[in-house]
Design a protein around this motif. Structure first.
Motif, mmCIF file in Angstrom:
data_model
loop_
_atom_site.group_PDB
_atom_site.id
_atom_site.type_symbol
_atom_site.label_atom_id
_atom_site.label_comp_id
_atom_site.label_asym_id
_atom_site.label_seq_id
_atom_site.Cartn_x
_atom_site.Cartn_y
_atom_site.Cartn_z
ATOM 1 N N ILE A 363 2.134 43.520 49.446
ATOM 2 C CA ILE A 363 1.470 44.303 50.492
ATOM 3 C C ILE A 363 0.071 43.764 50.764
ATOM 4 O O ILE A 363 -0.439 43.848 51.889
ATOM 5 N N LYS A 364 -0.567 43.151 49.768
ATOM 6 C CA LYS A 364 -1.901 42.587 49.978
ATOM 7 C C LYS A 364 -1.860 41.354 50.879
ATOM 8 O O LYS A 364 -2.885 40.964 51.447
ATOM 9 N N HIS A 365 -0.699 40.747 51.004
ATOM 10 C CA HIS A 365 -0.563 39.552 51.849
ATOM 11 C C HIS A 365 0.144 39.852 53.166
ATOM 12 O O HIS A 365 0.466 38.923 53.921
ATOM 13 N N ILE A 366 0.417 41.111 53.423
ATOM 14 C CA ILE A 366 1.063 41.490 54.683
ATOM 15 C C ILE A 366 0.012 42.040 55.634
ATOM 16 O O ILE A 366 -0.754 42.936 55.284
ATOM 17 N N LYS A 367 -0.029 41.483 56.814
ATOM 18 C CA LYS A 367 -0.927 41.963 57.858
ATOM 19 C C LYS A 367 -0.086 42.365 59.064
ATOM 20 O O LYS A 367 1.064 41.968 59.199
ATOM 21 N N GLY A 439 9.082 41.384 68.069
ATOM 22 C CA GLY A 439 9.535 42.522 67.285
ATOM 23 C C GLY A 439 8.593 42.808 66.127
ATOM 24 O O GLY A 439 8.031 41.893 65.519
ATOM 25 N N ILE A 440 8.429 44.083 65.822
ATOM 26 C CA ILE A 440 7.597 44.503 64.696
ATOM 27 C C ILE A 440 8.434 45.440 63.841
ATOM 28 O O ILE A 440 8.772 46.549 64.252
ATOM 29 N N GLY A 441 8.798 44.986 62.662
ATOM 30 C CA GLY A 441 9.629 45.786 61.782
ATOM 31 C C GLY A 441 8.817 46.765 60.960
ATOM 32 O O GLY A 441 7.584 46.719 60.922
ATOM 33 N N GLU A 442 9.519 47.644 60.285
ATOM 34 C CA GLU A 442 8.858 48.593 59.403
ATOM 35 C C GLU A 442 8.175 47.849 58.253
ATOM 36 O O GLU A 442 8.739 46.906 57.686
ATOM 37 N N ILE A 443 6.980 48.273 57.892
ATOM 38 C CA ILE A 443 6.249 47.633 56.801
ATOM 39 C C ILE A 443 7.026 47.740 55.497
ATOM 40 O O ILE A 443 7.029 46.810 54.677
ATOM 41 N N LEU A 444 7.723 48.859 55.284
ATOM 42 C CA LEU A 444 8.539 49.007 54.076
ATOM 43 C C LEU A 444 9.594 47.921 53.999
ATOM 44 O O LEU A 444 9.823 47.335 52.924
ATOM 45 N N HIS A 445 10.231 47.627 55.114
ATOM 46 C CA HIS A 445 11.232 46.557 55.157
ATOM 47 C C HIS A 445 10.576 45.216 54.842
ATOM 48 O O HIS A 445 11.135 44.391 54.099
ATOM 49 N N ARG A 446 9.400 44.985 55.375
ATOM 50 C CA ARG A 446 8.713 43.718 55.155
ATOM 51 C C ARG A 446 8.274 43.556 53.700
ATOM 52 O O ARG A 446 8.319 42.452 53.135
ATOM 53 N N ILE A 447 7.853 44.640 53.065
ATOM 54 C CA ILE A 447 7.477 44.580 51.650
ATOM 55 C C ILE A 447 8.687 44.219 50.789
ATOM 56 O O ILE A 447 8.620 43.344 49.923
ATOM 57 N N VAL A 448 9.786 44.905 51.032
ATOM 58 C CA VAL A 448 11.007 44.660 50.261
ATOM 59 C C VAL A 448 11.498 43.233 50.465
ATOM 60 O O VAL A 448 11.824 42.523 49.499
ATOM 61 N N ALA A 449 11.557 42.781 51.728
ATOM 62 C CA ALA A 449 12.031 41.423 52.011
ATOM 63 C C ALA A 449 11.124 40.377 51.372
ATOM 64 O O ALA A 449 11.605 39.379 50.807
ATOM 65 N N LYS A 450 9.824 40.589 51.446
ATOM 66 C CA LYS A 450 8.887 39.617 50.892
ATOM 67 C C LYS A 450 8.999 39.523 49.371
ATOM 68 O O LYS A 450 8.921 38.438 48.787
ATOM 69 N N SER A 451 9.203 40.660 48.727
ATOM 70 C CA SER A 451 9.341 40.645 47.269
ATOM 71 C C SER A 451 10.610 39.904 46.843
ATOM 72 O O SER A 451 10.603 39.160 45.851
ATOM 73 N N ILE A 452 11.692 40.091 47.583
ATOM 74 C CA ILE A 452 12.939 39.379 47.262
ATOM 75 C C ILE A 452 12.782 37.892 47.527
ATOM 76 O O ILE A 452 13.243 37.047 46.744
#
Length: 636
Positions: A363-367, A439-452
């Motif tokens: 999340i610290k690297h997601i803008k 497109g702008i996805g949900e931040i929750l989706h982006r956190i999960v995808a980035k961690s995987i």
């Protein structure tokens, strides 16, 4: 007709039994047979009219009264298995376009047994590669059989309780609330410190935990988690202060815990109505640039000045039509596009590295801006990392980590991921009349995808490099530029061809890609299948239309680049193989960065490569292909 066999039937008219195409004919013969039979629409319509005159209700067509028939889901089953329903003059609509089926048509051999216009399928586009096939399935049925099965969520039960709501009423209210709030204008305040803010984080944690633990609330758990933001964090007024936010949040949390979602909706409607009444000021470009720079949002600041400045289309029917054209319907995968081979088993321990610490790093690297729920990266950063909420953010991080592990290691019901996969679609101005969808996805989706992605990054690199370098490779663009230069400067290279594909990410064959990813990168496959098995919803502001992402990657998905890079590997390998049994494999060098490709070698090799690239469905953007020959540059 035997069940499970697809037969092309002629246009609606009465057939003799010896005219009916049999199942021993090849697919090509069936197509030719269908083309030879002229349609008799006039006779067809007379039969339908006669049915109405005879008092036949609740059907759209007719078989002769002497024929024994029954109608099930608008499809006739006659006693004679050799005669198709359409041959008897029964009205059936195409399952793809919804229009009346006439002339050439085909029935799906899958579970749905629906009828389709031949023109609504991709059969003729790739006929030669499937001419030996005797069975045909629509995209939906093909996906059901080709992708691994999943555990279906618990049926709606009275054991699903949230305050005063339970069972069907709970599901109805939550789904109705979600459909409404996704159209609201963003108007959120940051969760305040203190007891109210901690309680808000606990509610998010509680909802996600219901999904992780597969409770009776699992089908709507993630939707409820995302509903918390617009329902509980609405600013009561334009100039409201922090103390107002604390008071509102405490009241709303009580209503939320009691299950009074409809009361929260009524309060939210009032706030949204007041927003529309207030006079909106024109945003000053210089002030917005200055504000974003002071906040460290450099990319956002650049969008307000100079050549980087972007503007958004007004939501008109024409813009919606263009957006829909850029998101084509799903197509069935072909045998030529799919790989065959063993699928390696992936142990759940592969994702043991996904923990609370990794979630905080991600999340610290997601803008960036917010998805449909209105919660942007800054808001999620606060509820996941702020020490002002004591241990509550860490508990939420642990729950999000468990969510990521679940989506990466087991197949879940796609209906439970509807809100999780949804995106906000913004139509930016491109050239004069063009539209560039962002497109702008949900931040929750982006956190999960980035961690995987952090965990499986090395596996993705192994699956795609050294030819496709758009995902996981540090400084991949620079590597591509240097590779192209080396290919061009090679003494054996006569020319180099550069190609940019048209609408590549939205046009990628999703069905084939999901099949192939299980072989090329099984560590990443489960998450992609979970999030791409069903179409994602793209919400457009100020529009009641919801665009479905059926094909290609979803706009705003963090995993889209990695998904696309893995999906192109069968195509890339096919380009270097022999064209037929007599022609040797082409000896040229190629390098890819996502949908941008470059091939260098002799002119003959490049010609073969280019023809094969087009035959495999890779289309350039208009005239976006250039041939650079030693000593000249020729644009084609």
């Amino acid at each position: 007709m035997e069940r499970g066999k697809s037969v092309f039937t002629p246009s609606p008219r009465q057939l003799q039994k010896d005219e009916v195409p049999n199942n021993s004919k090849s697919l090509n013969e069936k197509i030719q047979f269908s083309s030879q039979i002229s349609s008799d629409i006039h006779r067809y319509n007379l039969r339908r009219k006669r049915a109405q005159e005879d008092g036949i209700q609740n059907i759209d067509g007719l078989v002769n009264k002497e024929d024994k028939y029954k109608f099930i889901n608008n499809v006739a089953e006659v006693d004679d298995p050799q005669i198709e329903p359409l041959a008897l003059g029964v009205f059936i609509s195409c399952n793809a376009c919804g229009q009346e089926v006439d002339e050439q048509y085909i029935r799906c051999d899958g579970d749905c047994e629906s009828w389709f216009h031949l023109s609504c399928t991709d059969i003729l586009e790739d006929e030669s590669k499937r001419v030996q096939s005797e069975n045909w399935e629509c995209h939906t049925c093909a996906n059901k059989q080709s992708l691994p099965s999943y555990r279906v969520c618990n049926e709606i039960s009275d054991k699903a309780v949230w305050g005063i709501l339970k069972g069907k009423e709970l599901f109805r209210v939550v789904n109705k609330a979600y459909e409404e709030v996704m159209k609201w204008n963003r108007n959120l305040f940051m969760p305040p410190t203190g007891q109210a803010g901690q309680q808000f984080i606990m509610e998010i944690t509680r909802c996600i935990t219901n999904f992780n633990d597969s409770t009776y609330l699992e089908p709507i758990a993630l939707k409820m988690a995302l509903l918390c933001f617009p329902l509980l964090l609405q600013k009561p007024s334009k100039n409201s202060k922090s103390r107002d936010h604390v008071k509102c949040l405490e009241e709303r949390l009580k209503l939320w815990s009691d299950g009074k979602v409809e009361e929260l909706l009524r309060k939210g409607r009032v706030v949204q109505r007041n927003l529309l009444k207030s006079k909106s000021k024109t945003l000053d470009s210089d002030k917005m640039f200055d504000r974003n720079m002071k906040q460290g949002k450099v990319s956002a600041a650049l969008r307000w000045i100079g050549d980087h400045k972007s503007s958004v289309h007004k939501t008109t029917p024409d813009v919606i039509r263009k957006l829909k054209n850029l998101h084509p319907p799903a197509k069935r995968s072909t045998n030529a596009a799919t790989l065959n081979g063993p699928i390696d088993k992936v142990e759940s321990e592969t994702y043991a590295g996904i923990d609370a610490e990794l979630i905080q790093q991600c999340i610290k690297h997601i803008k960036g801006a917010a998805g449909p729920s209105g919660a942007d990266a800054e808001l999620w950063l606060r509820i996941l990392c702020s020490k002002q909420f004591k241990k509550k953010p860490l508990e939420l991080c642990k729950v999000v980590a468990e969510l990521a592990k679940k989506l990466a290691s087991e197949y879940v019901d796609p209906n439970a991921l509807d809100a999780f996969n949804a995106c906000r679609l913004i139509p930016l101005v491109k050239d004069i009349e063009g539209v560039r969808p962002v497109g702008i996805g949900e931040i929750l989706h982006r956190i999960v995808a980035k961690s995987i992605l952090k965990v499986v990054n090395s596996d993705i690199i192994d699956a795609t490099t050294p030819i496709q370098i758009c995902s996981g490779v540090p400084s991949g663009v620079e590597a591509a530029v240097h590779a192209v230069r080396e290919i061009y400067e090679d003494t054996k290279t006569e020319a180099i061809l550069l190609v940019d594909a048209a609408n590549a990410f939205n046009s990628m064959n999703r069905s084939a890609a999901l099949k192939n990813i299980q072989i090329t990168c099984p560590q990443f496959a489960t998450f992609l299948i979970n999030t791409y098995r069903s179409p994602a919803r793209l919400h457009v502001r100020n529009s009641d239309d919801t665009i479905m992402s059926d094909e290609g990657t979803t706009q705003g998905d963090v995993a889209a680049m990695s998904f696309y890079s893995c999906s192109t590997m069968p195509l890339i390998h096919n380009l270097g193989q022999s064209i037929d049994n007599t022609e040797a494999s082409i000896s040229l060098k190629q390098i890819w960065y996502a949908d941008d490709s470059a091939a260098g070698g002799t002119l003959d090799d490049i010609k073969v490569w280019w023809n094969r690239l087009q035959a495999l469905g890779h289309r350039p953007i208009g005239k976006q292909k250039s041939l650079a020959h030693h000593g000249m540059l020729q644009l084609k």
